[in-house]
Design an enzyme around this catalytic site. Structure first.
Site, PDB file in Angstrom:
ATOM      1  N   GLU A   1      -6.825  -7.787  -0.723  1.00  0.00           N
ATOM      2  CA  GLU A   1      -7.227  -7.817   0.689  1.00  0.00           C
ATOM      3  C   GLU A   1      -8.645  -7.318   0.829  1.00  0.00           C
ATOM      4  OE1 GLU A   1      -4.893  -5.436   3.341  1.00  0.00           O
ATOM      5  OE2 GLU A   1      -3.010  -6.000   2.415  1.00  0.00           O
TER       6      GLU A   1
ATOM      7  N   GLU B   1       0.804  -1.217   0.000  1.00  0.00           N
ATOM      8  CA  GLU B   1       0.000   0.000   0.000  1.00  0.00           C
ATOM      9  C   GLU B   1       0.845   1.278   0.000  1.00  0.00           C
ATOM     10  OE1 GLU B   1      -2.663  -0.585   3.336  1.00  0.00           O
ATOM     11  OE2 GLU B   1      -4.058  -1.714   2.100  1.00  0.00           O
TER      12      GLU B   1
HETATM   13  C1  GLA Z   1      -4.212  -2.786   5.096  1.00  0.00           C
HETATM   14  C2  GLA Z   1      -2.886  -3.497   5.185  1.00  0.00           C
HETATM   15  C3  GLA Z   1      -2.940  -4.763   5.975  1.00  0.00           C
HETATM   16  C4  GLA Z   1      -3.823  -4.622   7.181  1.00  0.00           C
HETATM   17  C5  GLA Z   1      -5.186  -4.210   6.728  1.00  0.00           C
HETATM   18  C6  GLA Z   1      -6.179  -4.142   7.859  1.00  0.00           C
HETATM   19  O1  GLA Z   1      -4.902  -3.025   3.955  1.00  0.00           O
HETATM   20  O2  GLA Z   1      -2.327  -3.758   3.930  1.00  0.00           O
HETATM   21  O3  GLA Z   1      -1.621  -5.089   6.367  1.00  0.00           O
HETATM   22  O4  GLA Z   1      -3.298  -3.650   8.024  1.00  0.00           O
HETATM   23  O5  GLA Z   1      -5.104  -2.942   6.151  1.00  0.00           O
HETATM   24  O6  GLA Z   1      -7.447  -3.722   7.429  1.00  0.00           O
END
Ligand code: GLA
Ligand code: ZN
Length: 689
Positions: free
Chosen positions: A328, A169
């Site tokens: 995710e 991210e």
């Molecule tokens: C982000 C991160 C993950 C985790 C999620 C939790 O997307 O990439 O490592 O922290 O949030 O929602």
């Protein structure tokens, strides 16, 4: 370095090429972030056994593992990762292997405290969380390249390896650093972009408030200033911060491509997250082999599934229409919002499959096993603290089977009906300070127009303002404050050639340097809309205006009004009261073969529908079947056939027309005529033929 990304193709590697999909994964991706380093090795065997039970096909490994892989400078411990990859491989689970460069170890910061990022008001962050990175830091860049190289050298040929996952991210939690190293790097970026200091002076309009620079060396990042800083400087700093992160991504990607050819490289985006405000995903989409995205439901009282659909559509658009991957999402509640409700029964599957409908070739989660320790122990997971005797686990197992039954649709493309223009740079510019009204929010306009289109059951592609729009009968422009002349010309050609355009107020106001286009507003859109705007007259907090049409229909606007002067456009709705009483509120201009609508006040999603009705008629878009607004009907189509997705977010069964007979893949039943979709359920019909 171009200020705006080039127009089409706005795409990553197209599907069908070997790098557009995880290697050796003929089925859809199902799995999640797997962080076994948080557990004794004795737990791994159970993990893998349960993964098989749930139908997991791929896991993401090593995202935060730098401190374990390199416990001391130059000392590497790969043994645990060797054993883990072997175990996964033996069990037929593909691996999305991460470079751990979002979380440098403590020793690194002891040696290089200057690699910790600094805020605009001069505070240096500390070690102890994650993502504390100055992306200009030469030490960080060297260390990231080194660990990436070692991972690539060791695992390039590993049979479990399906995909490289670079970093995590980009853009959060730190989107820009304001340290001295960044200042020097910014000056280099300015020299590359504008060549001379006079080029910068001109672009930033530094004649204003005596900000003229005599030398590039005098320029700093837009750090804390007594009052509003130079908006063009702020805007360029976001471009610089974005370009700097992208340099680091590209550096890692190129190492991986060189040492590990044939394995696609991705990094997980967050395309629709408001907080992620320095990433221009149009530019990033072109750099990855496979677009992947993270999405979490934002529980702010709005319809979460509409935001989900918008995110998925935006992600697909960033991928140029190609399949992408939901990297995710959450099985149930998250742990970083003020209130984190659990998902209702069936909601997880509905969320996952709604992403698949809109182009994701799989559904992955954060994370596999819920953490006992650390910041995210209350975040849901595929395998919760409650273990396998839990609703979440049972639903995960069911979802694994459901996803598996959809495998043949891998590689097909979602079919869109209309386009919405979207540009991160315009959003950045609009979000700067001292605008006509703090109540106007460009993102809110995009959300509301999207919602109105969603409620009409139209599937949306997002497009860069300079992209080829000829495939779309209807193009919506929600408050695109920054618009280049080239974008204006593009829209004009689109309408002249028969397109229907709908434009919100406060579009086409400034150029790429946040300078007002010469002449009356909206510079590049005056001709296409057949009007000028003499003055903005935003409303006071809570103030509303009534807007009426000849047929007596009345709408309610708030936040914004303006004094519109028609210059060829016809008035369709007129202000009945408020500062612009008697003046046009909604207009329509015929130009060439097409028409261009303009709306000069803020209508809610419901009232926008009244405007979209006639615009859809102009565009020849027939009304969709009578369905409740919370029922999605989306199509994916490709070599393996056409798949009709129905996602029922309502609490009642709906009957959805199926235009050709087919087989419903989740139940295996035949479908024809009208398909019954139970409350909260998803149905996917593969049409015959
Ligand atoms: C982000 C991160 C993950 C985790 C999620 C939790 O997307 O990439 O490592 O922290 O949030 O929602
Ligand atoms: Zn820095």
């Amino acid at each position: 370095m171009p200020l705006t990304p080039e127009a089409a193709p706005l795409t990553g590697t197209p599907t069908g090429t070997p790098l557009g999909t995880p290697l050796g994964l003929p089925r859809l991706a199902f799995g999640g972030d797997y962080n076994p380093e948080q557990w004794p090795e004795s737990v791994w065997a159970e993990d893998v056994r349960l993964m098989r039970e749930a139908g997991v096909t791929m896991v993401s490994v090593g995202i935060f593992s730098w401190a374990l892989l390199e416990p001391a400078p130059g000392v590497h411990e790969f043994g645990w990762l060797d054993r883990l990859l072997e175990l996964l491989h033996e069990n037929g689970i593909r691996v999305d292997l991460a470079t751990p460069t979002v979380a440098p170890p403590a020793w690194f910061y002891r040696e290089h405290p200057e690699a910790l990022p600094v805020t605009a008001d001069g505070v240096r962050h500390e070690f102890g969380s994650r993502g504390a990175i100055c992306h200009s830091s030469p030490a960080y860049r060297a260390a990231a390249a080194d660990i990436t190289t070692r991972l690539a050298e060791r695992y390039a040929a590993h049979p479990a390896l399906a995909l490289w996952h670079v970093h995590n991210e980009y853009g959060v939690p730190v989107s820009a650093c304001y340290c001295d190293t960044c200042a020097a790097h910014f000056r280099r970026w300015l020299a590359a972009t504008y060549e001379t200091v006079d080029g910068v002076n001109e672009a930033w309009g530094t004649a204003f408030w005596g900000q003229r620079y005599a030398d590039l060396e005098q320029i700093n990042p837009p750090r804390l200033t007594p009052t509003v800083g130079n908006p063009a400087q702020e805007l360029d700093y976001r471009r610089f911060a974005d370009a700097t992160m992208r340099e680091n991504f590209v550096a890692e990607r190129d190492i991986l491509h060189r040492l590990s050819p044939g394995i696609p490289v991705t990094t997980n985006f967050m395309t629709a997250l408001s907080q992620c405000d320095t990433v221009d995903y149009w530019a990033w989409g072109r750099e990855v082999d496979l677009v992947s995205n993270d999405h979490y439901l934002i529980t702010d009282g709005r319809r979460t599934h509409v935001n989900l659909a918008m995110t998925a559509d935006l992600t697909r658009s960033v991928a140029g229409g190609a399949p992408w991957l939901l990297m995710e999402h959450a099985t149930s509640g998250v742990s970083w919002q003020p209130r984190n409700p659990a998902k209702a029964p069936g909601e997880m599957a509905r969320n996952s499959l709604a992403h698949v409908a809109r182009g994701s070739d799989g559904a992955m989660f954060f994370q596999w096993r819920q953490s006992r320790r650390g910041a995210e122990k209350f975040h849901s997971a595929m395998l919760p603290h409650a273990g396998t005797e839990s609703r979440v686990w049972r639903e995960v197992v069911e979802l694994g089977a459901a996803v598996d039954s959809l495998s043949t649709l891998k590689g097909t493309r979602t079919v869109a009906d209309v386009a919405v223009l979207w540009d991160w740079q315009s959003w950045w510019a609009q979000s700067l300070q001292w605008r006509p009204s703090e109540d106007h929010d460009a993102r809110e306009r995009a959300d509301s127009f999207y919602e109105a289109l969603y409620d009409r059951h139209l599937t949306v592609d997002f497009a860069h303002p300079e992209a080829d729009l000829s495939a779309y009968p209807l193009v919506v422009v929600p408050a695109l404050y920054l618009m280049t002349q080239a974008a204006g010309d593009n829209l004009r050609a689109y309408v002249e050639q028969g397109g229907t355009l709908v434009v919100s107020y406060f579009s086409g106001i400034v150029d790429e340097h946040d300078a007002v286009h010469p002449g009356a507003y909206p510079g590049p859109l005056r001709d296409v809309l057949g009007l000028t705007v003499e003055e903005f007259s935003p409303l006071l907090a809570g103030q509303q205006v009534r807007v009426t049409a000849v047929d007596g229909s009345a709408l309610v606007g708030d936040v914004w009004t303006e004094f519109v002067v028609p210059r060829g456009a016809e008035t369709v709705w007129t202000y009945a009261d408020g500062p612009a009483a008697g003046l046009p509120a909604v207009t329509r201009n015929r130009l060439g073969e097409g028409s261009a609508w303009y709306v000069s006040t803020r209508l809610g999603a419901g009232d926008l529908d009244a405007l979209l009705g006639p615009a859809c008629e102009d565009a020849g878009i027939a009304p969709r079947a009578e369905l409740p607004r919370d029922v999605e009907v989306v199509r994916r189509s490709g070599e393996s056939g056409t798949y009709l997705f129905t996602v029922n977010h309502t609490a009642a069964e709906v009957k959805v027309p199926v235009d050709a007979p087919g087989t419903e893949l989740l139940t295996g039943e035949r479908a024809a005529g009208r398909l019954a979709v139970p409350a909260g359920a998803v149905r996917v019909v593969r049409l015959d033929g």
